[in-house]
Motif scaffolding. Sequence first.
Motif, PDB file in Angstrom:
ATOM      1  N   ALA A 157       0.819  -1.215   0.000  1.00  0.00           N
ATOM      2  CA  ALA A 157       0.000   0.000   0.000  1.00  0.00           C
ATOM      3  C   ALA A 157       0.852   1.264   0.000  1.00  0.00           C
ATOM      4  O   ALA A 157       0.480   2.270  -0.609  1.00  0.00           O
ATOM      5  N   TRP A 158       2.012   1.217   0.708  1.00  0.00           N
ATOM      6  CA  TRP A 158       2.807   2.438   0.877  1.00  0.00           C
ATOM      7  C   TRP A 158       4.278   2.282   0.485  1.00  0.00           C
ATOM      8  O   TRP A 158       5.053   3.221   0.611  1.00  0.00           O
ATOM      9  N   ASN A 159       4.673   1.095   0.045  1.00  0.00           N
ATOM     10  CA  ASN A 159       6.067   0.841  -0.319  1.00  0.00           C
ATOM     11  C   ASN A 159       7.013   1.016   0.867  1.00  0.00           C
ATOM     12  O   ASN A 159       8.177   1.388   0.714  1.00  0.00           O
ATOM     13  N   ASP A 160       6.505   0.738   2.069  1.00  0.00           N
ATOM     14  CA  ASP A 160       7.321   0.824   3.284  1.00  0.00           C
ATOM     15  C   ASP A 160       8.134  -0.463   3.462  1.00  0.00           C
ATOM     16  O   ASP A 160       7.830  -1.495   2.880  1.00  0.00           O
ATOM     17  N   ARG A 161       9.133  -0.403   4.321  1.00  0.00           N
ATOM     18  CA  ARG A 161      10.027  -1.537   4.535  1.00  0.00           C
ATOM     19  C   ARG A 161       9.455  -2.450   5.609  1.00  0.00           C
ATOM     20  O   ARG A 161       9.337  -2.052   6.779  1.00  0.00           O
ATOM     21  N   ALA A 162       9.120  -3.657   5.249  1.00  0.00           N
ATOM     22  CA  ALA A 162       8.621  -4.654   6.205  1.00  0.00           C
ATOM     23  C   ALA A 162       8.699  -6.023   5.546  1.00  0.00           C
ATOM     24  O   ALA A 162       8.308  -6.182   4.387  1.00  0.00           O
ATOM     25  N   PRO A 163       9.202  -7.041   6.243  1.00  0.00           N
ATOM     26  CA  PRO A 163       9.248  -8.391   5.667  1.00  0.00           C
ATOM     27  C   PRO A 163       7.887  -9.070   5.762  1.00  0.00           C
ATOM     28  O   PRO A 163       7.015  -8.645   6.538  1.00  0.00           O
ATOM     29  N   ILE A 164       7.710 -10.099   4.971  1.00  0.00           N
ATOM     30  CA  ILE A 164       6.538 -10.965   5.074  1.00  0.00           C
ATOM     31  C   ILE A 164       7.017 -12.394   5.259  1.00  0.00           C
ATOM     32  O   ILE A 164       8.170 -12.724   4.943  1.00  0.00           O
ATOM     33  N   LEU A 165       6.126 -13.234   5.751  1.00  0.00           N
ATOM     34  CA  LEU A 165       6.496 -14.640   5.948  1.00  0.00           C
ATOM     35  C   LEU A 165       5.241 -15.501   5.857  1.00  0.00           C
ATOM     36  O   LEU A 165       4.816 -16.117   6.830  1.00  0.00           O
ATOM     37  N   ASP A 166       4.641 -15.531   4.668  1.00  0.00           N
ATOM     38  CA  ASP A 166       3.491 -16.415   4.477  1.00  0.00           C
ATOM     39  C   ASP A 166       3.991 -17.812   4.114  1.00  0.00           C
ATOM     40  O   ASP A 166       5.199 -18.075   4.106  1.00  0.00           O
ATOM     41  N   GLY A 167       3.069 -18.718   3.818  1.00  0.00           N
ATOM     42  CA  GLY A 167       3.450 -20.099   3.534  1.00  0.00           C
ATOM     43  C   GLY A 167       4.386 -20.238   2.352  1.00  0.00           C
ATOM     44  O   GLY A 167       5.331 -21.047   2.379  1.00  0.00           O
ATOM     45  N   ASN A 168       4.156 -19.452   1.293  1.00  0.00           N
ATOM     46  CA  ASN A 168       5.029 -19.517   0.128  1.00  0.00           C
ATOM     47  C   ASN A 168       6.439 -19.068   0.460  1.00  0.00           C
ATOM     48  O   ASN A 168       7.432 -19.680   0.037  1.00  0.00           O
ATOM     49  N   VAL A 169       6.562 -17.973   1.206  1.00  0.00           N
ATOM     50  CA  VAL A 169       7.882 -17.457   1.552  1.00  0.00           C
ATOM     51  C   VAL A 169       8.612 -18.422   2.480  1.00  0.00           C
ATOM     52  O   VAL A 169       9.819 -18.645   2.329  1.00  0.00           O
ATOM     53  N   LYS A 170       7.913 -19.016   3.417  1.00  0.00           N
ATOM     54  CA  LYS A 170       8.544 -20.006   4.300  1.00  0.00           C
ATOM     55  C   LYS A 170       9.134 -21.151   3.479  1.00  0.00           C
ATOM     56  O   LYS A 170      10.253 -21.603   3.732  1.00  0.00           O
ATOM     57  N   ARG A 171       8.376 -21.637   2.514  1.00  0.00           N
ATOM     58  CA  ARG A 171       8.851 -22.750   1.702  1.00  0.00           C
ATOM     59  C   ARG A 171      10.107 -22.360   0.923  1.00  0.00           C
ATOM     60  O   ARG A 171      11.095 -23.111   0.871  1.00  0.00           O
ATOM     61  N   VAL A 172      10.088 -21.195   0.296  1.00  0.00           N
ATOM     62  CA  VAL A 172      11.234 -20.739  -0.486  1.00  0.00           C
ATOM     63  C   VAL A 172      12.473 -20.584   0.395  1.00  0.00           C
ATOM     64  O   VAL A 172      13.566 -21.058   0.044  1.00  0.00           O
ATOM     65  N   LEU A 173      12.328 -19.950   1.528  1.00  0.00           N
ATOM     66  CA  LEU A 173      13.487 -19.719   2.403  1.00  0.00           C
ATOM     67  C   LEU A 173      14.033 -21.018   2.977  1.00  0.00           C
ATOM     68  O   LEU A 173      15.253 -21.187   3.100  1.00  0.00           O
ATOM     69  N   LEU A 205       9.691  -2.123  -2.783  1.00  0.00           N
ATOM     70  CA  LEU A 205       9.219  -3.018  -1.719  1.00  0.00           C
ATOM     71  C   LEU A 205       7.902  -3.695  -2.082  1.00  0.00           C
ATOM     72  O   LEU A 205       7.677  -4.861  -1.748  1.00  0.00           O
ATOM     73  N   ALA A 206       7.003  -2.975  -2.764  1.00  0.00           N
ATOM     74  CA  ALA A 206       5.737  -3.584  -3.170  1.00  0.00           C
ATOM     75  C   ALA A 206       5.987  -4.729  -4.147  1.00  0.00           C
ATOM     76  O   ALA A 206       5.408  -5.815  -4.028  1.00  0.00           O
ATOM     77  N   ASP A 207       6.865  -4.472  -5.132  1.00  0.00           N
ATOM     78  CA  ASP A 207       7.196  -5.525  -6.101  1.00  0.00           C
ATOM     79  C   ASP A 207       7.905  -6.689  -5.415  1.00  0.00           C
ATOM     80  O   ASP A 207       7.694  -7.854  -5.776  1.00  0.00           O
ATOM     81  N   TRP A 208       8.757  -6.392  -4.430  1.00  0.00           N
ATOM     82  CA  TRP A 208       9.471  -7.455  -3.728  1.00  0.00           C
ATOM     83  C   TRP A 208       8.509  -8.386  -2.998  1.00  0.00           C
ATOM     84  O   TRP A 208       8.634  -9.612  -3.061  1.00  0.00           O
ATOM     85  N   THR A 209       7.527  -7.805  -2.330  1.00  0.00           N
ATOM     86  CA  THR A 209       6.533  -8.624  -1.640  1.00  0.00           C
ATOM     87  C   THR A 209       5.777  -9.505  -2.622  1.00  0.00           C
ATOM     88  O   THR A 209       5.609 -10.709  -2.415  1.00  0.00           O
ATOM     89  N   GLN A 210       5.315  -8.913  -3.722  1.00  0.00           N
ATOM     90  CA  GLN A 210       4.571  -9.683  -4.716  1.00  0.00           C
ATOM     91  C   GLN A 210       5.472 -10.721  -5.375  1.00  0.00           C
ATOM     92  O   GLN A 210       5.033 -11.839  -5.664  1.00  0.00           O
ATOM     93  N   ALA A 211       6.731 -10.371  -5.606  1.00  0.00           N
ATOM     94  CA  ALA A 211       7.661 -11.311  -6.240  1.00  0.00           C
ATOM     95  C   ALA A 211       7.838 -12.564  -5.392  1.00  0.00           C
ATOM     96  O   ALA A 211       7.847 -13.691  -5.913  1.00  0.00           O
ATOM     97  N   GLN A 212       7.985 -12.398  -4.083  1.00  0.00           N
ATOM     98  CA  GLN A 212       8.162 -13.556  -3.213  1.00  0.00           C
ATOM     99  C   GLN A 212       6.934 -14.464  -3.247  1.00  0.00           C
ATOM    100  O   GLN A 212       7.050 -15.695  -3.327  1.00  0.00           O
ATOM    101  N   MET A 213       5.756 -13.849  -3.164  1.00  0.00           N
ATOM    102  CA  MET A 213       4.534 -14.647  -3.172  1.00  0.00           C
ATOM    103  C   MET A 213       4.338 -15.357  -4.507  1.00  0.00           C
ATOM    104  O   MET A 213       3.973 -16.540  -4.547  1.00  0.00           O
TER     105      MET A 213
END
Length: 377
Positions: A157-173, A205-213
């Motif tokens: 929403a704001w391109n702020d800095r914050a990590p995510i850790l949903d199921g897809n990201v957990k699997r990748v990491l 940051l918005a693209d990074w979040t979407q890219a991981q998912m």
Amino acid sequence: MSARTSIAPGRSGRHPAADPSPAQPAHSLDHGEVAARLLAWFDRHGRVDLPWQHPRTPYRVWLSEIMLQQTQVSVVTGYFNRFVSALPDLPTLARASQDEVLALWSGLGYYARARNLHATAKLCMERHGGDLPRDLDALIALPGIGRSTAGAILTQAWNDRAPILDGNVKRVLCRLFGIDGWPGTPAVEKKLWSIAAALLPQARLADWTQAQMDFGATLCTRASPACAICPLQDVCVARREGRIAELPTAKPGKQLPQRETQMLIAQDPEGRVLLWRRPPTGIWASLWSLPQHEDADEAQAWFDRHLDGDFASARALPALEHGFTHFRLRIHPWLIAVNGPHAAIGDNAGLRWTSRAELAAIGLPAPVRKLLQERTE
């Protein structure tokens, strides 16, 4: 700033900063290069035409993130479009009745998400001037928003800095860094949060979040991941060690308990069906459903108190199985014609007679809707 410099997850700073040296791939690829490769992959293959991306407002991002919890994008898109057509912004959602919100959610499952969504909208009107707060801790304090969802809202929403850790990201990491242990345990999850924070790029940051998912959902999938075309294949620990199928470590299994229940499909002379409002807590909380009982004796006792008819004439319909996260439910439906209600039923706010045409606009649990559509038509 170095690509391996620790980054505090979020704006308020209450959550601890990332470990400055979390687990690294065996090769020399640093965190900045991981982000660069995934963003380059996203520019070629990422999903950029999702309905909540155009326009990408805080309300639409929040709604999509709540809908996407435990639900695939392909399922969510239709529900999202219907929801925002009826309730286009946060104030409109806050003013809506719970029945309207649940009806729009009907069929999507996990109805606590809809109730939390409604409650959050009301709290935002009371505490945040009718908007979602642009702050990690304030978002987490709202019903139904955890740390990962809050991070996704802030970044998209704001391109702020914050990590995510949903199921897809957990699997990748877990695969990329060779992390052992079920990701749901506190120790493993803490390690994954540290890595997720350290991987944050300096921009996009918005693209990074979407890219991981997108990467986890379409390429590094649970089964049959496309390792041959993965942009990180040369540094993936799981691929190098032949452990793709092992990681992430599966949750320790246990057999789900089986429960039984009786449901009454009572029809009056006009063909209307009697619906019963479920309690405000528990499964399907506050949804309209069918009168439900533990056994036939309890069902008959309830029937005799409320309805004018012969319970002995009830016809048993084929049982219906429905799975929940923690148990399986076998529903035994009974179809019975009644002359009508006893006098008091019309004054009971927890019961209502509903025509077939009205059912589509009412929030019903998915198996109940299936019963009414397939077993009685």
